[in-house]
Scaffold this active site. Structure first.
Site, short mmCIF file in Angstrom:
data_model
loop_
_atom_site.label_atom_id
_atom_site.label_comp_id
_atom_site.label_asym_id
_atom_site.label_seq_id
_atom_site.Cartn_x
_atom_site.Cartn_y
_atom_site.Cartn_z
N ALA A 16 -2.47 29.88 8.73
CA ALA A 16 -2.45 27.93 9.41
C ALA A 16 -1.26 27.32 8.53
CB ALA A 16 -4.15 27.55 9.47
N LYS A 36 -2.39 27.38 -3.91
CA LYS A 36 -2.79 27.66 -5.46
C LYS A 36 -2.71 28.90 -6.17
CE LYS A 36 -7.86 28.22 -4.78
NZ LYS A 36 -9.21 27.72 -4.51
N SER A 44 -6.93 35.09 5.36
CA SER A 44 -6.11 35.72 6.48
C SER A 44 -5.03 36.99 6.07
CB SER A 44 -4.55 34.90 6.33
OG SER A 44 -5.17 33.10 7.00
N GLY A 49 -9.62 43.30 11.47
CA GLY A 49 -10.02 43.42 13.12
C GLY A 49 -8.86 43.51 14.09
N GLY A 50 -8.37 42.18 14.12
CA GLY A 50 -6.98 41.49 14.62
C GLY A 50 -6.86 40.26 15.29
N GLU A 122 -14.64 44.32 19.54
CA GLU A 122 -15.52 43.34 18.80
C GLU A 122 -16.36 43.37 19.59
OE1 GLU A 122 -13.03 43.00 14.70
OE2 GLU A 122 -12.35 41.87 16.58
N ASP A 224 -12.45 24.03 -1.12
CA ASP A 224 -11.62 22.55 -1.49
C ASP A 224 -10.96 21.37 -0.58
OD1 ASP A 224 -10.97 24.53 -4.01
OD2 ASP A 224 -9.12 24.15 -4.23
N HIS A 245 -20.87 38.66 7.81
CA HIS A 245 -20.23 39.61 8.24
C HIS A 245 -21.20 41.02 8.06
CE1 HIS A 245 -18.03 43.15 9.68
NE2 HIS A 245 -17.00 42.32 10.11
N ARG A 291 -22.22 38.81 15.91
CA ARG A 291 -22.85 38.88 14.30
C ARG A 291 -23.43 39.00 13.98
NH1 ARG A 291 -16.48 37.90 11.82
NH2 ARG A 291 -15.83 39.54 13.02
N HIS A 352 -19.10 35.45 5.32
CA HIS A 352 -17.66 35.65 5.30
C HIS A 352 -16.34 34.78 6.34
CE1 HIS A 352 -14.35 39.05 7.40
NE2 HIS A 352 -14.84 38.09 8.56
N ARG A 387 -18.77 32.12 15.50
CA ARG A 387 -18.01 32.38 15.66
C ARG A 387 -17.15 33.97 16.46
NH1 ARG A 387 -13.36 35.57 12.88
NH2 ARG A 387 -14.45 35.68 11.44
N LEU A 393 -8.75 33.90 13.58
CA LEU A 393 -6.33 33.78 13.72
C LEU A 393 -6.20 33.08 14.48
CD1 LEU A 393 -5.72 37.81 11.80
CD2 LEU A 393 -5.81 34.96 10.40
P1 FAD Z 1 -6.66 31.44 4.11
O1 FAD Z 1 -5.66 32.69 5.14
O2 FAD Z 1 -7.67 31.31 3.19
O3 FAD Z 1 -6.21 30.73 3.30
C1 FAD Z 1 -5.97 29.01 2.35
C2 FAD Z 1 -4.82 28.74 1.81
O4 FAD Z 1 -5.39 27.55 0.99
C3 FAD Z 1 -4.53 30.08 0.65
O5 FAD Z 1 -2.96 30.34 0.73
C4 FAD Z 1 -5.16 29.45 -0.23
O6 FAD Z 1 -4.50 29.47 -1.67
C5 FAD Z 1 -4.92 28.38 -0.27
N1 FAD Z 1 -5.60 27.01 -0.82
C6 FAD Z 1 -7.30 26.90 -0.74
N2 FAD Z 1 -7.53 25.32 -1.76
C7 FAD Z 1 -6.57 24.83 -1.81
C8 FAD Z 1 -5.88 24.14 -3.04
N3 FAD Z 1 -6.62 23.38 -3.15
N4 FAD Z 1 -5.00 23.95 -3.56
C9 FAD Z 1 -3.64 24.88 -3.00
N5 FAD Z 1 -3.62 25.67 -1.77
C10 FAD Z 1 -5.51 26.27 -1.83
N6 FAD Z 1 -10.23 36.76 11.37
C11 FAD Z 1 -9.84 36.74 12.53
O7 FAD Z 1 -9.22 36.69 13.33
N7 FAD Z 1 -9.71 37.95 12.38
C12 FAD Z 1 -9.59 39.11 12.08
O8 FAD Z 1 -9.64 40.37 11.78
C13 FAD Z 1 -10.33 38.72 10.48
N8 FAD Z 1 -10.25 39.60 9.56
C14 FAD Z 1 -10.56 39.01 8.02
C15 FAD Z 1 -11.42 39.72 7.59
C16 FAD Z 1 -11.19 39.44 6.21
C17 FAD Z 1 -11.53 40.47 4.60
C18 FAD Z 1 -11.45 38.05 5.71
C19 FAD Z 1 -11.99 37.53 4.27
C20 FAD Z 1 -11.25 37.50 7.44
C21 FAD Z 1 -11.38 37.81 7.74
N9 FAD Z 1 -10.92 36.40 9.75
C22 FAD Z 1 -9.95 37.33 10.80
C23 FAD Z 1 -11.01 35.34 9.04
C24 FAD Z 1 -9.83 34.81 8.71
O9 FAD Z 1 -9.04 35.91 7.93
C25 FAD Z 1 -10.07 33.65 8.40
O10 FAD Z 1 -10.77 33.29 8.72
C26 FAD Z 1 -8.23 33.05 8.61
O11 FAD Z 1 -7.09 33.80 7.87
C27 FAD Z 1 -8.24 31.83 7.67
O12 FAD Z 1 -6.98 31.10 7.44
P2 FAD Z 1 -6.39 29.97 6.91
O13 FAD Z 1 -5.08 29.61 7.16
O14 FAD Z 1 -7.27 28.42 7.67
O15 FAD Z 1 -7.23 30.29 5.13
C1 SIN Z 2 -13.11 42.43 10.94
O1 SIN Z 2 -12.02 43.03 11.47
O2 SIN Z 2 -14.15 42.45 11.70
C2 SIN Z 2 -13.44 40.74 10.95
C3 SIN Z 2 -13.27 39.86 12.36
C4 SIN Z 2 -13.33 38.79 12.05
O3 SIN Z 2 -13.74 38.22 11.01
O4 SIN Z 2 -13.17 38.39 12.85
#
Ligand code: FAD
Ligand code: SIN
Length: 549
Positions: A16, A36, A44, A49-50, A122, A224, A245, A291, A352, A387, A393
């Site tokens: 994001a 942080k 991310s 998965g994708g 999936e 946070d 998950h 899920r 998850h 979800r 993503l």
């Molecule tokens: P994040 O990627 O978690 O990024 C948050 C950022 O904020 C980080 O850089 C963190 O350090 C920073 N941050 C947090 N708090 C603070 C603070 N107080 N001050 C400064 N920085 C801070 N989704 C899919 O669609 N497909 C998938 O295949 C998939 N697989 C997944 C596999 C795993 C193992 C996990 C854990 C999740 C998966 N998800 C998947 C879910 C998806 O990855 C997340 O929902 C998505 O990446 C969230 O993105 P984001 O940018 O909102 O947060």
């Molecule tokens: C996974 O690869 O099973 C995670 C996919 C997701 O959280 O959307």
């Protein structure tokens, strides 16, 4: 202590935050990006998965929309679903233009946007529509976006800076329409709290699954942004919908090692310790049911049979196929003594994804003027009560684009400047006398959230959790008021707020829907309502029309 001023402050460097920074960079704005940890450390980076998108001629938007609504147990907002689903192909092309290399179908040559991409399946999807980079999609996306963002002159990246609280007009006693003016953040390396003023602030801080003892998430997911927004008077919605998950490697040292749902999408079967399949007794889509259903079925079978885990078995497939599709997952299983090409691997559910979060519209606007939230920290209405796999993503990418457009247009229209911002006040605090209080409270929260606010809930367990969190909150607030902040204390304070919000939402919902299952109200009601929590210091106006329900 110092003051940094920019046009836009982005907090968080996940899909994001990075995609928003890249989109905004074209608008000639000065951007500060705080993270942080190292820039990309967050969920991310670990996505496997994708990304779900209608990319195949035999698939269509209506099918993706329907699958999202079905998985979301009729609580998704249709406008959010359509925007994200219909924005998916464009978002994927944007990633490809940026250089993200998705996996091709066997033997195909790479030809940019026109390449023949492999699409996996999936849970909950009626079609193969998940584009991926082997089993490490997140790493490919994050490292590509990072490379671009690091080249931008107008983006200042500050790693190891943890945002503590937002600076709002109320905090300044300047009621300019209840606006956000920036944030205070701790520079972790120099142990100093600085002031980051900005004309617009974006929370892209990710989810809150670290509130649970067992989670697939990295340590950064302490909610946070959600906690900061709540303290600043924003509404928070649907926190009871914690997604577990179904398949996380069961091993004492594996620490939340995810086994992608794509393993089931490519033929993996769930089995009891005696080798029997069980999912067909729980849902017609068996292993590929949404899920919430699979996680609950595993929980049920484990409790019924007294098992420590169930098993995921893809050993009937050609080992070459398995290693080609899941090289990283296979390597990680191997590290813990399991060869997934030859044997079933033990799996358990783990926290998850945070479906709820800061209530926003489809441009990422929150209740507080000039404060945006994008990604897992937000609640746009896309995910409803559960979800759909790989829609997360996607949401990050699509909403980041519209938030960037909105911010750029708003800031261009109004060339306003910031008032003088006060420095962080440390005059009444001292160094912490003992760190054990923080680590003890961390453990306690995560354990009772797992035990009392988990996959299956009851009023009694939720009430117990509420009593515990009330006591802990008192202790944490007192500790926070008396001692100099550090990373652990900042996160503990937020985690306690997340626990409180989750418990309150769960107690409010008097039915079972999607991820929220309670024995006291096992039926789903025939009408769907969101759980919206309004803080005592609510900013007072609700400019988000989508959320009037
Ligand atoms: P994040 O990627 O978690 O990024 C948050 C950022 O904020 C980080 O850089 C963190 O350090 C920073 N941050 C947090 N708090 C603070 C603070 N107080 N001050 C400064 N920085 C801070 N989704 C899919 O669609 N497909 C998938 O295949 C998939 N697989 C997944 C596999 C795993 C193992 C996990 C854990 C999740 C998966 N998800 C998947 C879910 C998806 O990855 C997340 O929902 C998505 O990446 C969230 O993105 P984001 O940018 O909102 O947060
Ligand atoms: C996974 O690869 O099973 C995670 C996919 C997701 O959280 O959307």
């Amino acid at each position: 202590m110092s003051t940094h001023i920019s046009d836009v402050l982005i907090i968080g460097g996940g899909a994001a935050g990075l995609s928003l920074a890249l989109r905004l960079a074209e608008a000639d704005l000065k951007i500060t990006l705080l993270s942080k940890c190292e820039l990309t450390e967050g969920s991310s980076l670990y996505a496997q998965g994708g990304i779900a998108a209608v990319l195949d001629g035999d698939d269509n938007f209506e099918a993706h929309v329907k699958d999202t609504h079905v998985a979301g147990a009729d609580l998704c907002k249709d406008a959010a679903v359509r925007k994200v689903v219909e924005g998916a192909p464009k978002a994927i092309n944007w990633l490809i233009e940026k250089g993200v290399k998705f996996t091709l179908v066997d033997g195909a040559e790479y030809d940019g946007e026109d390449s023949a991409y492999h699409l996996t399946k999936e849970g909950g999807h009626s079609h193969r529509r998940v584009i991926h980079a082997k089993d490490a999609t997140g790493r490919e996306v994050e490292t590509t976006l990072e490379e671009h963002v690091r080249q931008l002159d107008n983006v200042e990246i500050l790693e190891n800076h943890i945002a503590i609280d937002l600076i709002t007009s109320r905090r300044l006693d300047n009621h300019q329409g209840f606006r956000c003016f920036g944030a205070y953040a701790l520079d972790i390396n120099n142990n100093q709290v600085n002031t980051y003023g900005a004309r617009a602030v974006v929370l892209s801080t990710g989810g809150a699954s670290k509130a649970y003892l067992y989670t697939t998430n990295p340590d950064t997911s302490t909610g946070d942004g959600i906690a900061m927004a709540w303290r600043s008077g924003c509404r928070i919605a649907n926190m009871e919908f914690v997604q577990f998950h179904p398949t996380c490697l069961y091993h004492p040292y594996a620490k939340g090692s995810l086994i992608s749902e794509a393993v089931r999408g490519e033929g993996g079967l769930l089995k009891l310790p005696n080798g029997e399949r069980f999912m067909d007794g729980h849902h017609e889509q068996a292993e590929l049911a949404p899920r919430d259903i699979v996680a609950r079925a595993i929980d049920y079978e484990m409790k019924k049979g007294g098992f420590d885990s169930v098993y995921l078995d893809i050993s009937h497939k050609d080992p070459e196929f398995v290693l080609d599709h899941f090289p990283n997952i296979a390597a990680s299983c191997k590290e813990y003594g399991y060869d997934m090409t030859q044997q079933p691997i033990p799996v358990v559910p783990a926290a998850h994804y945070t479906c709820g979060g800061i209530l926003t519209d489809l441009r990422g606007r929150t209740d507080l003027k000039r404060l945006y939230a994008v990604g897992e920290s937000s609640c746009t209405g896309l995910h409803g009560a559960n979800r759909l796999a790989s829609n997360s993503l996607l949401e990050c990418l699509v909403i980041a684009e519209s938030a960037a457009d909105d911010i750029a247009a708003r800031l261009a229209k109004k060339q306003d400047s910031l008032p003088e911002l006060p420095q962080w006040d440390e005059s009444r605090v001292s160094d912490p006398d003992e760190r054990i209080v923080v680590s003890h409270n961390w453990d306690e929260i995560r354990r009772f959230m797992w035990d009392y606010v988990g996959i299956v809930r009851t009023n009694k367990r939720l009430q117990r959790a509420r009593n515990r969190i009330a006591l802990l909150q008192e202790e944490i607030v007192e500790y926070y008021g008396n001692f100099r902040v550090n990373n652990d204390l900042i996160e503990l304070r937020n985690l306690a707020t997340i626990a409180e919000l989750t418990i309150e939402c769960a107690l409010t919902r008097k039915e079972s829907r999607g991820l929220h299952f309670t024995r006291d109200y096992p039926e789903k009601r025939d009408y769907a309502v969101d759980t919206i929590l309004t803080p005592n210091n609510f900013v007072g106006h609700a400019p988000i029309p989508e959320w009037h329900s």
